[in-house]
Motif scaffolding. Structure first.
Motif, short mmCIF file in Angstrom:
data_model
loop_
_atom_site.label_atom_id
_atom_site.label_comp_id
_atom_site.label_asym_id
_atom_site.label_seq_id
_atom_site.Cartn_x
_atom_site.Cartn_y
_atom_site.Cartn_z
N THR A 443 0.84 -1.20 0.00
CA THR A 443 0.00 0.00 0.00
C THR A 443 0.87 1.25 0.00
N PRO A 444 0.46 2.29 -0.73
CA PRO A 444 1.25 3.52 -0.71
C PRO A 444 1.25 4.13 0.69
N ILE A 445 2.37 4.73 1.07
CA ILE A 445 2.50 5.31 2.41
C ILE A 445 2.22 6.81 2.33
N VAL A 446 1.31 7.28 3.18
CA VAL A 446 1.00 8.71 3.24
C VAL A 446 1.97 9.35 4.23
N THR A 447 2.70 10.38 3.78
CA THR A 447 3.68 11.05 4.65
C THR A 447 3.12 12.39 5.12
N ARG A 448 3.24 12.66 6.43
CA ARG A 448 2.78 13.94 6.98
C ARG A 448 3.91 14.60 7.76
N LEU A 449 4.04 15.91 7.59
CA LEU A 449 4.99 16.71 8.38
C LEU A 449 4.21 17.36 9.52
N GLU A 540 16.37 0.70 11.04
CA GLU A 540 16.38 1.39 9.74
C GLU A 540 16.23 0.43 8.56
N VAL A 541 16.93 -0.70 8.62
CA VAL A 541 16.88 -1.62 7.47
C VAL A 541 16.53 -3.03 7.93
N GLY A 542 15.87 -3.76 7.03
CA GLY A 542 15.71 -5.19 7.23
C GLY A 542 14.52 -5.64 8.04
N VAL A 543 13.93 -4.77 8.87
CA VAL A 543 12.84 -5.21 9.74
C VAL A 543 11.54 -5.29 8.93
N ASP A 544 10.85 -6.41 9.06
CA ASP A 544 9.68 -6.65 8.21
C ASP A 544 8.52 -7.14 9.08
N VAL A 545 7.61 -6.22 9.46
CA VAL A 545 6.43 -6.56 10.26
C VAL A 545 5.20 -6.04 9.51
N PRO A 546 4.53 -6.89 8.72
CA PRO A 546 3.42 -6.43 7.87
C PRO A 546 2.29 -5.74 8.64
N ASN A 547 2.12 -6.08 9.92
CA ASN A 547 1.01 -5.49 10.69
C ASN A 547 1.29 -4.06 11.16
N ALA A 548 2.53 -3.60 11.03
CA ALA A 548 2.87 -2.23 11.44
C ALA A 548 2.45 -1.27 10.33
N SER A 549 1.58 -0.31 10.68
CA SER A 549 1.07 0.59 9.64
C SER A 549 1.30 2.07 9.94
N LEU A 550 1.97 2.38 11.06
CA LEU A 550 2.26 3.79 11.37
C LEU A 550 3.72 3.92 11.83
N GLY A 572 3.87 -0.05 5.49
CA GLY A 572 3.38 -0.25 4.11
C GLY A 572 3.71 -1.62 3.58
N ARG A 573 3.99 -2.58 4.49
CA ARG A 573 4.38 -3.93 4.05
C ARG A 573 3.21 -4.91 4.10
N GLY A 574 2.05 -4.42 4.55
CA GLY A 574 0.86 -5.27 4.57
C GLY A 574 -0.23 -4.64 3.73
N ALA A 575 -1.46 -5.11 3.93
CA ALA A 575 -2.57 -4.62 3.11
C ALA A 575 -3.17 -3.33 3.66
N ALA A 576 -2.89 -3.01 4.94
CA ALA A 576 -3.51 -1.83 5.56
C ALA A 576 -2.88 -0.53 5.05
N ALA A 577 -3.72 0.52 4.97
CA ALA A 577 -3.20 1.85 4.60
C ALA A 577 -2.17 2.27 5.65
#
Length: 679
Positions: A443-449, A540-550, A572-577
């Motif tokens: 899923t595309p990741i929405v970035t906010r400042l 920073e690199v390599g960690v893969d947890v599909p349930n993390a969405s924020l 952004g590694r799972g199906a959730a926005a």
């Protein structure tokens, strides 16, 4: 680097030791030690005509000297020139010799910037000359980079002597120089060390003058030649052709549960073809965050394993190496392949057992950190080395691992996409495979400042995300409070979040924890037992947890673009926005504003890398490629792309048609650095 010095003139042992600190060991090193800036001592400016803030040289008579004690002890000298105008010279640090030099009645020259002071216009710590009978300088005065104990006059004398002793012959033929519209090298060097007075210091620093163009071209040509020769040498080398029967690959693909993208298939086919050759592969696999580089490397490992060879996978941090270990265990252990884990923090007994398994060939696949290339680690039959985040390893480290086998195949991977200009220049000796598409379902990741003053809103977003059954990363840049930076620390953040969000399970992970503790925390997060993981940039690199969405990143203004993009890629590694919140604190500097704008507007790693190169230059992309010695001292890859393209086109022609020119040019430019060029 050799400790030998080669000078055709006498240099004292003390001066030699100082020159060595500047990496100067022969007359060419001296000749190529170019000025940092220039001082204009070619004319006198009347005090009446001097502009504020512009360096000028005045000639005047000392009319008064006094030591003042308020607000602190300082020497204040009044001088008057022929126009009758008065100027104050102020010295906060001074010596008796200076007082004597500036005695009343003495005629002196002072070089410096005039500014408005308490008593009137003044120069603070100007450069003073009393030998005015010598007349004015005929060229701008160079000011060189130096070290303690080696003053400017000494360095100038040495460089002048070196220039007089340089061999008159040029490395490049006259016909070629004429074609390229470049001046001779000696002429260029003389010009840059003592420029005529009609040139301003600004002209000289812009790098567009013909003399500068010649030096930049020579440097880029030397680099292109060395890279091509390194590649040629590799292609002439011998390595075992790694050809498998496909049984491990088929089992691996069958158990994956997903299809490879076309880009992954293309990259794997390129790697497989390379490994089937009888010369060593030297390939870089690059792709954006989350593009699926790890499975492509696993398939490459499968080819080597099928061919009966061992594979070593090296990562720069334990947490990334552990991630690879868990992934490779998940993929290869069911297929009966024994995997060894090796890291610096292991106990001696466990380490010795692992080393024995590698030495006798029982362990077919080794995964670890820098510990893999220690001298006492021996492989039974190493066929393939995979290096992750290759730019974060020094050349000597990669060389040590490569030398564990007989001309082994090397596959490097990087999630820091390399812009075209950089790839053309610094990785010209590598073959490059690019994974340029993301797997379906990402899923595309929405970035906010978000300004850090609105932190409570971000905490509400964390609560809302966890209420939906999702998980959150909260990244902090430091572990301990620093009085200088005053950044929010990871430890304090955990305490604050526990207070604000008492219903949530919050964990902490940072680089100073013991590996077992880190592994336990990561395991709890992967299992969903921890809802919010507060972390330093170890994730920073390599960690893969599909349930993390924020992903929340504190003090985003303090981080580099590559790091921000890597961290954002953990979600952004799972199906959730998925969302990434960049918390920033004001005031923001120009570079910080530029970085945040780039990361907010772009999700394409290659575009981010290109803009990153533009903002900060090539240095950090390259790692310790020259073991601390930068490859390019004069050329700038962004500005000098036309020169780089000319050098790239000319290099193969010279290698094929004029090998004596190539030899001479490389000896002059890379005499001390050649050992690292093929790595």
């Amino acid at each position: 680097m050799s400790d030998q010095f080669h000078f055709p003139f006498a240099v004292s042992a003390n001066t030699l030791s100082k020159l060595a600190k500047l990496n100067i060991r022969n007359i060419w090193d001296l000749a190529l030690h170019l000025p940092l800036r220039y001082e204009d001592e070619t004319h006198i400016t009347p005090i009446a005509d001097a502009q504020i803030g512009i360096p000028v040289q005045i000639e005047a008579t000392v009319i008064q000297q006094q030591i003042q004690f308020r607000p602190r002890r300082q020497l204040v000298v009044q001088v008057k020139d022929v126009s009758g105008h008065v100027l104050h010279l102020r010295f906060i640090h001074f010596y008796p010799t200076q007082q004597k030099q500036l005695a009343e009645g003495n005629v002196i020259r002072a070089l410096g910037e005039i500014r408005h002071g308490f008593f009137g216009d003044e120069m603070v710590h100007p450069k003073i000359r009393t030998d005015i009978e010598k007349g004015l300088s005929e060229s701008l005065t160079p000011v060189y980079p130096t070290v303690n104990g080696l003053n400017q006059p000494t360095l100038r004398r040495l460089i002048e002597t070196a220039l007089k002793n340089l061999p008159a012959d040029d490395t490049l033929p006259e016909t070629l120089l004429s074609q390229l519209q470049l001046p001779p090298l000696l002429e260029s060097l003389h010009f840059l060390h003592s420029p005529p007075p009609q040139y301003t210091p600004r002209d000289l620093h812009e790098g567009t003058l013909p003399a500068w163009q010649r030096l930049k071209f020579d440097e880029l040509l030397a680099q292109q030649l060395s890279m091509r020769l390194a590649r040629q040498q590799r292609l002439n080398g011998h390595a075992s052709a790694l050809i498998g029967d496909g049984h491990i690959i088929q089992s691996l693909l069958a158990n994956l549960g997903f299809e490879l993208t076309l880009a992954q298939q293309r990259a794997f086919n390129e790697i497989k073809q390379d490994m089937a050759q009888s010369h060593p592969m030297h390939r870089l696999l690059q792709g954006d965050v989350g593009s699926g580089k790890t499975i492509v490397c696993a398939l490459a490992a499968a080819v080597a394993l099928e061919a009966g060879f061992q594979v070593a996978v090296m990562a720069p941090t334990e947490i990334l190496a552990e991630q690879h270990y868990l992934k490779f265990q998940q993929w290869f252990a069911p297929l009966g392949i024994q995997i060894a884990w090796l890291s610096g923090s292991m106990r001696k007994k466990a380490k010795d057992e692992t080393k024995a398994l590698l030495a006798n060939g029982t362990a077919q696949l080794a995964i670890g950190t820098h510990a893999l290339f220690q001298e006492d680690v021996q492989f039974n039959q190493l066929g393939l080395v995979i290096v992750d985040e290759q730019h974060r390893f020094g050349v000597a480290q990669r060389l040590a691992l490569k030398n564990k086998g007989e001309d082994v195949h090397q596959l490097m991977m990087s999630a820091t996409p390399i812009p075209r200009t950089l790839a053309m220049s610094f990785f010209a000796d590598l073959d490059v495979s690019v994974i340029d598409e993301l797997p379906p379902g990402r899923t595309p990741i929405v970035t906010r400042l978000v300004n850090s003053s609105r932190r409570q809103e971000v905490e509400k977003l964390v609560r809302h995300t966890c209420a939906q059954g999702r998980q959150v990363y909260w990244v902090c840049p430091l572990i301990e409070e620093s009085e200088v930076l005053q950044l929010q620390t990871a430890v304090d953040t955990v305490a604050q979040l526990q207070e604000s969000l008492p219903e949530l399970k919050i964990g902490l992970i940072h680089g100073r924890m013991k590996p077992a503790e880190k592994a336990a925390v990561m395991s709890s997060f992967v299992q969903g037992e921890i809802q919010v993981l507060v972390a330093t940039t170890v994730i920073e690199v390599g960690v893969d947890v599909p349930n993390a969405s924020l992903m929340v990143i504190e003090h985003a203004e303090r981080m580099g673009l590559a790091q921000l993009h890597q961290l954002r890629g953990r979600v952004g590694r799972g199906a959730a926005a998925s969302r990434c919140v960049l918390l920033f604190s004001e005031p923001l500097g120009d570079i910080a504003k530029a970085r945040l704008k780039v990361i907010y507007e772009n999700t394409d790693g290659f575009e981010i890398a290109r803009q990153d190169l533009h903002i900060r230059g090539p240095g950090e992309f390259l790692g310790a490629r020259q073991s601390g010695v930068p490859m390019l001292r004069f050329a700038n890859l962004e500005e000098d792309l036309p020169l780089l393209e000319k050098a790239r086109d000319l290099a193969p022609i010279l290698i094929a048609q004029q090998p004596e020119v190539v030899k001479k040019h490389l000896e002059r430019w890379l005499s001390q650095r050649a050992a690292y060029l093929g790595v």
